[in-house]
Design an enzyme around this catalytic site. Structure first.
Site, PDB file in Angstrom:
ATOM      1  CE1 TYR A  27      42.828  39.282  45.230  1.00 24.09           C
ATOM      2  CE2 TYR A  27      43.400  37.282  43.925  1.00 24.09           C
ATOM      3  CZ  TYR A  27      43.041  38.772  44.172  1.00 24.09           C
ATOM      4  OH  TYR A  27      43.117  39.508  42.925  1.00 24.09           O
ATOM      5  CE  LYS A  82      47.930  42.699  44.215  1.00 26.18           C
ATOM      6  NZ  LYS A  82      46.994  41.474  44.819  1.00 26.18           N
ATOM      7  NE  ARG A 105      53.545  27.349  24.709  1.00 26.27           N
ATOM      8  CZ  ARG A 105      54.005  26.236  24.450  1.00 26.27           C
ATOM      9  NH1 ARG A 105      54.246  25.323  25.469  1.00 26.27           N
ATOM     10  NH2 ARG A 105      53.968  25.565  23.395  1.00 26.27           N
ATOM     11  CG  ASP A 133      48.891  34.579  48.419  1.00 25.07           C
ATOM     12  OD1 ASP A 133      49.765  35.459  48.512  1.00 25.07           O
ATOM     13  OD2 ASP A 133      47.844  34.263  47.818  1.00 25.07           O
TER      14      ASP A 133
HETATM   15  C1  LIG Z   1      46.482  40.007  44.200  1.00 22.87           C
HETATM   16  C2  LIG Z   1      46.519  38.930  44.851  1.00 22.87           C
HETATM   17  C3  LIG Z   1      46.548  37.694  44.186  1.00 22.87           C
HETATM   18  C4  LIG Z   1      46.599  37.482  42.738  1.00 22.87           C
HETATM   19  O1  LIG Z   1      47.535  38.490  42.243  1.00 22.87           O
HETATM   20  P1  LIG Z   1      47.302  38.948  40.469  1.00 22.87           P
HETATM   21  O2  LIG Z   1      48.779  39.336  40.269  1.00 22.87           O
HETATM   22  O3  LIG Z   1      46.250  39.994  40.868  1.00 22.87           O
HETATM   23  O4  LIG Z   1      46.739  37.655  39.772  1.00 22.87           O
HETATM   24  C5  LIG Z   1      46.786  36.585  45.087  1.00 22.87           C
HETATM   25  N1  LIG Z   1      47.136  36.433  46.436  1.00 22.87           N
HETATM   26  C6  LIG Z   1      46.525  37.760  46.974  1.00 22.87           C
HETATM   27  C7  LIG Z   1      46.897  37.751  48.326  1.00 22.87           C
HETATM   28  C8  LIG Z   1      46.719  39.001  46.456  1.00 22.87           C
HETATM   29  O5  LIG Z   1      46.543  40.103  47.267  1.00 22.87           O
END
Ligand SMILES: *Cc1c(COP(=O)(O)O)cnc(C)c1O
Length: 400
Positions: A128, A223, A75, A198
């Site tokens: 988001y 993504k 962990r 982000d």
């Molecule tokens: C998808 C996304 C997240 C969250 O990511 P996960 O891997 O689905 O937990 C956070 N911020 C943005 C802008 C996103 O598109």
């Protein structure tokens, strides 16, 4: 007899010594994005070792005597994370990266882990939606949450001495508004607030928030970074060793750790990030231009379109404009017919992967978008096929 000029692993270490964990080698300075993506976080080219060592599956490591690192318990540390985190740090231009089980694991580490009761946080009102959903949690812990839209100057106006953290998401998901990272970071630093960006939508090859003054980059590696629609992953990157340590301690405490297989798949995928992302961005630009000129489409948003309201700022701070195009069709029914008529592009959420996907964003609720608003993620299929697919689906959706 073996060639004495050829070092062997046995020559290099005493008999019975354990094989050392691979150490990431730096990418030569000045290398281009493609070279950096291929070599990021890879160990040196030691004889008879692979380019990227396989995933290390370990809950515990042999640990005699005093429990000191680098690898103690699964962990806390993992050699597969070490290499992936070096790769992400290289791409984000930061000294440190900490990976998580998902983007939300990383988002939570910063929003819940670095803010205390009595402090305030500024969040984009259009970010988001799962990030915004942390508002109630933060408020239940005695944190004040101020919401302001990404576009314009509203976020800067919320900054005062109470604010501990400014959260930026640019381009915003799904409406693709853009804000001035450097100007907001300077304003936040003047009141002593930390700045987190982000960077999921633009990704590390789209923009470099740390170089623009952000303290922390947070992203979903699910993504573009992993990019094949098969892995969930998140990360935080920073130049600040103390912030990195606090974020890592949060991960250790809540256990939001990436699996070794996921970490390895993500690292393997990073090698192709630049070719994937360049193809995606070029196709997204072509698709946005085609949609812009189509009278059946009410509105198109893409930061790469010269007439887009976000373009000036995007061009000033982004190197690539990303794989997402958002556009609005007449109403819910038209958008549903359009999505149903697509043959190559599939209806799915998420974005940034090799497969082109689209969805009617309002189906989730929670985003202030029209019923006919479609978020299209452009993959790496042949651009002509994607343009043809969109054209035939628009015709099917609007015929009669
Ligand atoms: C998808 C996304 C997240 C969250 O990511 P996960 O891997 O689905 O937990 C956070 N911020 C943005 C802008 C996103 O598109």
């Amino acid at each position: 007899m073996s060639d004495p000029a050829q070092p062997t692993p046995d020559d290099q270490r005493p008999a019975n010594a354990p094989a050392p964990a691979p150490v990431p080698a730096p990418v030569p300075g000045g290398a281009g994005d493609g070279t950096r993506a291929v070599h990021a976080g890879k160990p040196g080219a030691d004889p008879w070792t692979p380019s990227l060592p396989g995933p290390v599956f370990a809950a515990h490591y042999h640990l005699p005597g005093e429990p000191t690192g680098p690898y103690t318990y699964g962990r806390m540390e993992n050699p597969t994370w070490t290499l992936l985190e070096a790769a992400i740090a290289e791409l984000e231009g930061g000294a440190h990266a900490v990976t998580f089980a998902s983007g939300m694991g990383a988002v939570s580490a910063v929003l819940l882990g670095l803010v205390r009761s009595g402090q305030a946080v500024v969040l984009p009102s259009d970010c988001y939606q799962a990030t915004r959903s942390l508002r109630a949690r933060l408020e239940s812990y005695g944190v004040t949450v101020r919401l302001a839209p990404t576009a314009g100057d509203a976020q800067a106006r919320e900054l005062d001495d109470d604010v501990a953290l400014l959260w930026i998401e640019t381009p915003s998901n799904p409406e693709l508004d853009v804000c001035d990272i450097r100007r907001l970071a300077d304003a936040a630093h003047r009141v002593g607030a930390l700045v987190a960006v982000d960077n999921t939508l633009a990704g590390p090859l789209g923009q470099s928030p740390l170089a623009l003054g952000a303290d922390l980059v947070v992203a979903s590696g699910t993504k573009s970074l992993a990019g094949h629609g098969d892995v969930l992953l998140g990360y935080v990157a920073t130049d600040d060793a103390e912030l990195a340590e606090r974020v890592r301690l949060w991960r250790t405490t809540v256990g939001a750790i990436p699996g070794p297989m996921e970490a390895w798949l993500a690292h393997r995928s990073i090698a192709t990030l630049q070719v994937r992302f360049d193809r995606q961005c070029a196709s997204a630009q072509a698709i946005a231009e085609r949609l812009r000129d189509d009278p059946r489409v009410l509105q198109v948003r893409y930061p790469g379109l010269p007439e887009d309201p976000a373009h000036r700022q995007a061009a000033a701070q982004m190197r690539r404009f990303g794989p997402v195009v958002s556009f609005t069709l007449a109403d819910r029914e038209t958008a549903e017919r359009f999505l149903g008529a697509l043959r190559i592009i599939t209806e799915a959420t998420s974005f940034g992967g090799v497969y082109s996907t689209a969805e009617r964003r309002a189906r989730w609720g929670g985003d202030a978008v029209p019923a006919g608003f479609v978020r299209l993620s452009v993959g790496i299929e042949d651009p002509a096929d994607l343009l043809r697919d969109i054209e035939q689906a628009l015709t099917a959706a609007t015929a009669g």
